[in-house]
Design a protein around this motif. Sequence first.
Motif, mmCIF file in Angstrom:
data_model
loop_
_atom_site.group_PDB
_atom_site.id
_atom_site.type_symbol
_atom_site.label_atom_id
_atom_site.label_comp_id
_atom_site.label_asym_id
_atom_site.label_seq_id
_atom_site.Cartn_x
_atom_site.Cartn_y
_atom_site.Cartn_z
ATOM 1 N N ALA B 173 62.389 51.314 37.303
ATOM 2 C CA ALA B 173 61.590 52.431 36.794
ATOM 3 C C ALA B 173 60.663 52.048 35.638
ATOM 4 O O ALA B 173 59.457 52.246 35.722
ATOM 5 C CB ALA B 173 62.513 53.569 36.378
ATOM 6 N N VAL B 176 57.790 49.552 36.569
ATOM 7 C CA VAL B 176 56.812 50.149 37.503
ATOM 8 C C VAL B 176 55.992 51.226 36.792
ATOM 9 O O VAL B 176 54.760 51.266 36.900
ATOM 10 C CB VAL B 176 57.524 50.742 38.740
ATOM 11 C CG1 VAL B 176 56.560 51.583 39.571
ATOM 12 C CG2 VAL B 176 58.126 49.635 39.594
ATOM 13 N N LEU B 177 56.673 52.111 36.028
ATOM 14 C CA LEU B 177 55.958 53.204 35.366
ATOM 15 C C LEU B 177 55.042 52.657 34.279
ATOM 16 O O LEU B 177 53.959 53.194 34.030
ATOM 17 C CB LEU B 177 56.952 54.218 34.792
ATOM 18 C CG LEU B 177 57.782 54.932 35.873
ATOM 19 C CD1 LEU B 177 58.863 55.800 35.247
ATOM 20 C CD2 LEU B 177 56.895 55.758 36.781
ATOM 21 N N VAL B 180 51.799 51.403 36.045
ATOM 22 C CA VAL B 180 50.804 52.418 36.398
ATOM 23 C C VAL B 180 50.334 53.181 35.157
ATOM 24 O O VAL B 180 49.521 54.096 35.258
ATOM 25 C CB VAL B 180 51.308 53.411 37.480
ATOM 26 C CG1 VAL B 180 51.431 52.743 38.821
ATOM 27 C CG2 VAL B 180 52.616 54.070 37.081
ATOM 28 N N VAL B 182 51.899 55.261 32.975
ATOM 29 C CA VAL B 182 52.331 56.641 32.718
ATOM 30 C C VAL B 182 53.325 56.641 31.550
ATOM 31 O O VAL B 182 54.355 55.976 31.605
ATOM 32 C CB VAL B 182 52.975 57.268 33.976
ATOM 33 C CG1 VAL B 182 53.544 58.635 33.659
ATOM 34 C CG2 VAL B 182 51.957 57.370 35.100
ATOM 35 N N ASP B 184 53.994 59.848 29.706
ATOM 36 C CA ASP B 184 54.520 61.205 29.569
ATOM 37 C C ASP B 184 55.974 61.270 30.059
ATOM 38 O O ASP B 184 56.243 60.957 31.216
ATOM 39 C CB ASP B 184 53.610 62.137 30.395
ATOM 40 C CG ASP B 184 54.127 63.562 30.429
ATOM 41 O OD1 ASP B 184 54.974 63.897 29.581
ATOM 42 O OD2 ASP B 184 53.687 64.337 31.305
ATOM 43 N N ALA B 186 57.850 63.733 30.870
ATOM 44 C CA ALA B 186 58.043 64.647 31.997
ATOM 45 C C ALA B 186 57.682 63.956 33.313
ATOM 46 O O ALA B 186 58.433 64.018 34.290
ATOM 47 C CB ALA B 186 57.197 65.904 31.805
ATOM 48 N N ALA B 187 56.535 63.263 33.330
ATOM 49 C CA ALA B 187 56.088 62.574 34.551
ATOM 50 C C ALA B 187 57.037 61.431 34.905
ATOM 51 O O ALA B 187 57.400 61.248 36.071
ATOM 52 C CB ALA B 187 54.671 62.030 34.357
ATOM 53 N N ARG B 188 57.478 60.678 33.892
ATOM 54 C CA ARG B 188 58.390 59.553 34.128
ATOM 55 C C ARG B 188 59.718 60.048 34.681
ATOM 56 O O ARG B 188 60.255 59.498 35.646
ATOM 57 C CB ARG B 188 58.653 58.813 32.822
ATOM 58 C CG ARG B 188 57.466 58.018 32.352
ATOM 59 C CD ARG B 188 57.781 57.313 31.029
ATOM 60 N NE ARG B 188 57.016 56.087 30.966
ATOM 61 C CZ ARG B 188 57.524 54.897 30.660
ATOM 62 N NH1 ARG B 188 58.786 54.783 30.324
ATOM 63 N NH2 ARG B 188 56.775 53.834 30.672
ATOM 64 N N PHE B 190 60.333 62.923 36.184
ATOM 65 C CA PHE B 190 60.165 63.518 37.506
ATOM 66 C C PHE B 190 60.136 62.429 38.576
ATOM 67 O O PHE B 190 60.762 62.561 39.632
ATOM 68 C CB PHE B 190 58.878 64.360 37.556
ATOM 69 C CG PHE B 190 58.834 65.302 38.720
ATOM 70 C CD1 PHE B 190 59.501 66.514 38.662
ATOM 71 C CD2 PHE B 190 58.149 64.976 39.874
ATOM 72 C CE1 PHE B 190 59.492 67.388 39.738
ATOM 73 C CE2 PHE B 190 58.121 65.838 40.963
ATOM 74 C CZ PHE B 190 58.797 67.048 40.895
ATOM 75 N N ALA B 191 59.430 61.320 38.305
ATOM 76 C CA ALA B 191 59.353 60.215 39.259
ATOM 77 C C ALA B 191 60.733 59.589 39.485
ATOM 78 O O ALA B 191 61.120 59.286 40.616
ATOM 79 C CB ALA B 191 58.368 59.161 38.761
ATOM 80 N N LEU B 192 61.503 59.424 38.403
ATOM 81 C CA LEU B 192 62.838 58.821 38.518
ATOM 82 C C LEU B 192 63.779 59.687 39.353
ATOM 83 O O LEU B 192 64.500 59.193 40.210
ATOM 84 C CB LEU B 192 63.432 58.640 37.121
ATOM 85 C CG LEU B 192 63.541 57.217 36.627
ATOM 86 C CD1 LEU B 192 63.933 57.191 35.161
ATOM 87 C CD2 LEU B 192 64.550 56.426 37.451
#
Lengths: 122, 239
Positions: B173, B176-177, B180, B182, B184, B186-188, B190-192
């Motif tokens: 995670a 990779v995050l 790209v 990112v 935030d 919340a976005a991190r 949510f992706a996880l």
Amino acid sequence: MLGALVLLLGCQLAGDAAARVAGVPVPGPVLGMALLFVLLVLRERLQPKAPPADRTALGAVTAALLGNLSLLFVPAGTGVVQQGPVLLRNGPGLLVALVVSTALTLAVTAWVFAAVARRVRR
Amino acid sequence: MIGLDVLWVYLAASPLLWLTATLAAYLLADRVSAACGRHPLANPVLLAVALMSAVLMATGTKFQTYFEGAQFVHFLLGPATVALAVPLWRNRREVGRALLPLAAALLAGAVTAVVSAVGIAWAFGAPAPVLAAIAPKSVTAAIAMGIAHELGGDPALTATLVISTGILGAMMAWPVLGAVGVRDPAARGFALGLAAHGIGTARAFQADPVAGTFAGIAMGLNGLVTAAIVPVVLRLFGL
């Protein structure tokens, strides 16, 4: 504490029963989560002076469960001992599929979330 | 006084032994993970599963015997999913503000997860039952096993693929995050939760409570969406 356990199990039971009765392929615990959320919102509306839900016994039980969430995957994960033949036959393909697909999913999801959030804020 | 072999025969068949062993293996794995400064490669689920598997193989214990004890831990996955309502409620304002990005990321992520997993396994020549087992790999174990079972996949294989996905997602995670770009939470989160269900959610909670909350939401919602899109995707691959 007992009350909090009954509430969690009761929501799961209600979710399971609702999914069966409606014949929808939605998992019971997910419906149970939605039901508990609605109950917490209603509680706040009806009893504005009660202590917030996360400072009650429910908050303590929830923190204990979610604090050890990783543990709960150990029994299902240990099922790998039964999968020898399938993994030997399809191993490389499955490994590449899992690694690439998971990385791609992480990247796409986070990127779309952040991109739309920026646009909304503008 | 009975012999050790007789005692072992008695204990090895009792749920108590394997329940205790599961908890002890996780406790040890979690200590090791903490001692490694929560390094992603020292994932506690991976360590505990490796340890338990080694013990079962060394003692010649059948998985069914093991699971009779371990099922009490496994059962708690249901109530733990319901419990996600509490952090969801606590962060309801943040979630309400993020409804649009949340819905867009949910759809994009769920489709990416299913299409890429099935597509790659298909390209490697995996047979239809294996494709049905890998399709719901990003969804939490209980839900994924139900989806795979309805489409002719083996639920036990699905469980293995789901847990592997969770461990891989928790490991990959942050790199990779970061790649790209990112930041935030919340976005991190949510992706996880979307890519790596409960194991990803546990990882997100370690980093930040807001990330954990969004991970929990993603895990719940992805269970619903994936159940709907898996049959469609499998049909696209001619299954």
